[in-house]
Write a protein that holds these residues in place. Structure first.
Motif, PDB file in Angstrom:
ATOM      1  N   ARG A 265      25.732 -13.715  10.575  1.00 20.12           N
ATOM      2  CA  ARG A 265      26.557 -13.182   9.486  1.00 20.12           C
ATOM      3  C   ARG A 265      25.736 -12.190   8.675  1.00 20.12           C
ATOM      4  NH1 ARG A 265      27.183 -18.712   9.483  1.00 20.12           N
ATOM      5  NH2 ARG A 265      29.291 -19.528   9.646  1.00 20.12           N
ATOM      6  N   GLU A 266      26.326 -11.055   8.349  1.00 26.18           N
ATOM      7  CA  GLU A 266      25.681 -10.119   7.435  1.00 26.18           C
ATOM      8  C   GLU A 266      25.951 -10.595   6.014  1.00 26.18           C
ATOM      9  OE1 GLU A 266      23.572  -7.683   7.713  1.00 26.18           O
ATOM     10  OE2 GLU A 266      23.584  -7.610   9.890  1.00 26.18           O
ATOM     11  N   THR A 267      24.901 -10.679   5.204  1.00 26.34           N
ATOM     12  CA  THR A 267      25.016 -11.081   3.807  1.00 26.34           C
ATOM     13  C   THR A 267      24.304 -10.039   2.956  1.00 26.34           C
ATOM     14  OG1 THR A 267      22.931 -12.306   3.643  1.00 26.34           O
ATOM     15  CG2 THR A 267      24.835 -13.502   4.571  1.00 26.34           C
ATOM     16  N   PRO A 268      24.474 -10.078   1.632  1.00 25.46           N
ATOM     17  CA  PRO A 268      23.735  -9.154   0.769  1.00 25.46           C
ATOM     18  C   PRO A 268      22.215  -9.293   0.917  1.00 25.46           C
ATOM     19  CG  PRO A 268      25.528 -10.164  -0.449  1.00 25.46           C
ATOM     20  CD  PRO A 268      25.449 -10.863   0.876  1.00 25.46           C
ATOM     21  N   GLU A 269      21.760 -10.458   1.364  1.00 27.59           N
ATOM     22  CA  GLU A 269      20.318 -10.696   1.556  1.00 27.59           C
ATOM     23  C   GLU A 269      19.849 -10.313   2.947  1.00 27.59           C
ATOM     24  OE1 GLU A 269      22.414 -13.197   0.282  1.00 27.59           O
ATOM     25  OE2 GLU A 269      21.901 -12.526  -1.739  1.00 27.59           O
ATOM     26  N   GLY A 270      20.749  -9.871   3.810  1.00 24.06           N
ATOM     27  CA  GLY A 270      20.386  -9.506   5.181  1.00 24.06           C
ATOM     28  C   GLY A 270      21.110 -10.370   6.190  1.00 24.06           C
ATOM     29  N   LEU A 271      20.592 -10.378   7.403  1.00 29.21           N
ATOM     30  CA  LEU A 271      21.227 -11.117   8.493  1.00 29.21           C
ATOM     31  C   LEU A 271      20.909 -12.605   8.392  1.00 29.21           C
ATOM     32  CD1 LEU A 271      22.905 -10.976  11.125  1.00 29.21           C
ATOM     33  CD2 LEU A 271      20.727 -10.766  12.347  1.00 29.21           C
ATOM     34  N   LEU A 272      21.966 -13.416   8.282  1.00 26.62           N
ATOM     35  CA  LEU A 272      21.848 -14.869   8.265  1.00 26.62           C
ATOM     36  C   LEU A 272      22.195 -15.380   9.656  1.00 26.62           C
ATOM     37  CD1 LEU A 272      21.720 -17.724   6.993  1.00 26.62           C
ATOM     38  CD2 LEU A 272      24.108 -17.400   6.332  1.00 26.62           C
ATOM     39  N   VAL A 273      21.288 -16.146  10.241  1.00 28.51           N
ATOM     40  CA  VAL A 273      21.500 -16.726  11.558  1.00 28.51           C
ATOM     41  C   VAL A 273      21.509 -18.249  11.420  1.00 28.51           C
ATOM     42  CG1 VAL A 273      20.547 -17.003  13.883  1.00 28.51           C
ATOM     43  CG2 VAL A 273      20.450 -14.770  12.755  1.00 28.51           C
ATOM     44  N   ALA A 274      22.537 -18.884  11.965  1.00 31.41           N
ATOM     45  CA  ALA A 274      22.623 -20.342  12.007  1.00 31.41           C
ATOM     46  C   ALA A 274      22.548 -20.757  13.474  1.00 31.41           C
ATOM     47  CB  ALA A 274      23.928 -20.822  11.386  1.00 31.41           C
ATOM     48  N   VAL A 275      21.633 -21.680  13.765  1.00 27.59           N
ATOM     49  CA  VAL A 275      21.426 -22.154  15.135  1.00 27.59           C
ATOM     50  C   VAL A 275      21.463 -23.677  15.125  1.00 27.59           C
ATOM     51  CG1 VAL A 275      19.832 -22.216  17.090  1.00 27.59           C
ATOM     52  CG2 VAL A 275      19.886 -20.197  15.619  1.00 27.59           C
ATOM     53  N   CYS A 276      22.159 -24.251  16.095  1.00 22.63           N
ATOM     54  CA  CYS A 276      22.103 -25.707  16.242  1.00 22.63           C
ATOM     55  C   CYS A 276      22.249 -26.089  17.706  1.00 22.63           C
ATOM     56  CB  CYS A 276      23.159 -26.400  15.393  1.00 22.63           C
ATOM     57  SG  CYS A 276      24.844 -26.306  16.008  1.00 22.63           S
ATOM     58  N   ASP A 277      21.746 -27.271  18.019  1.00 21.99           N
ATOM     59  CA  ASP A 277      21.992 -27.852  19.330  1.00 21.99           C
ATOM     60  C   ASP A 277      23.478 -28.194  19.399  1.00 21.99           C
ATOM     61  OD1 ASP A 277      19.231 -27.751  19.552  1.00 21.99           O
ATOM     62  OD2 ASP A 277      18.951 -29.930  19.629  1.00 21.99           O
ATOM     63  N   GLU A 278      24.078 -28.026  20.554  1.00 26.11           N
ATOM     64  CA  GLU A 278      25.508 -28.301  20.689  1.00 26.11           C
ATOM     65  C   GLU A 278      25.860 -29.744  20.346  1.00 26.11           C
ATOM     66  OE1 GLU A 278      27.770 -26.518  23.940  1.00 26.11           O
ATOM     67  OE2 GLU A 278      25.949 -25.391  24.478  1.00 26.11           O
ATOM     68  N   ASP A 279      24.970 -30.690  20.662  1.00 22.72           N
ATOM     69  CA  ASP A 279      25.299 -32.101  20.451  1.00 22.72           C
ATOM     70  C   ASP A 279      25.210 -32.556  19.000  1.00 22.72           C
ATOM     71  OD1 ASP A 279      22.511 -31.994  20.385  1.00 22.72           O
ATOM     72  OD2 ASP A 279      22.261 -33.884  21.448  1.00 22.72           O
TER      73      ASP A 279
END
Length: 99
Positions: free
Chosen positions: A6-20
């Motif tokens: 996601r692009e935010t005012p603070e820059g690129l926010l990346v959310a990562v998680c294991d599928e389980d």
């Protein structure tokens, strides 16, 4: 792994998680972590694509043993800064001063 960008005012926010871990809540030592579909639900990608997203991230939230261990192996996160919350791992990445 699931990755959302996601692009935010603070820059690129990346959310990562294991599928389980998606949809699960983890608790430990006064901390509660809910891995919500709204925040973490993204595209299922391989390790290479996950690394590419983390390399572009200004801010990242990473949940799950596989995802956090990959972030450590690739040098995005220092193992000493990883939180163990219940039966999973959580790490955050913040890059400052990038242009």
């Amino acid at each position: 792994m699931l990755v959302t960008e996601r692009e935010t005012p603070e820059g690129l926010l990346v959310a990562v998680c294991d599928e389980d871990v998606l949809g699960e809540t983890f608790e430990g030592e006064g901390v509660s972590l809910t891995v919500t579909e709204e925040f973490y639900g993204g595209d299922a990608v391989d390790e290479s694509a996950t690394v590419e997203s983390l390399a572009r991230a200004d801010v990242a939230n990473i949940v799950g043993r596989q995802a956090v261990e990959l972030a450590i192996e690739e040098g995005f996160v220092d193992e000493a800064n990883v939180l163990e919350v219940g039966s999973t791992l959580h790490a955050q990445l913040l890059r400052m001063g990038r242009s």
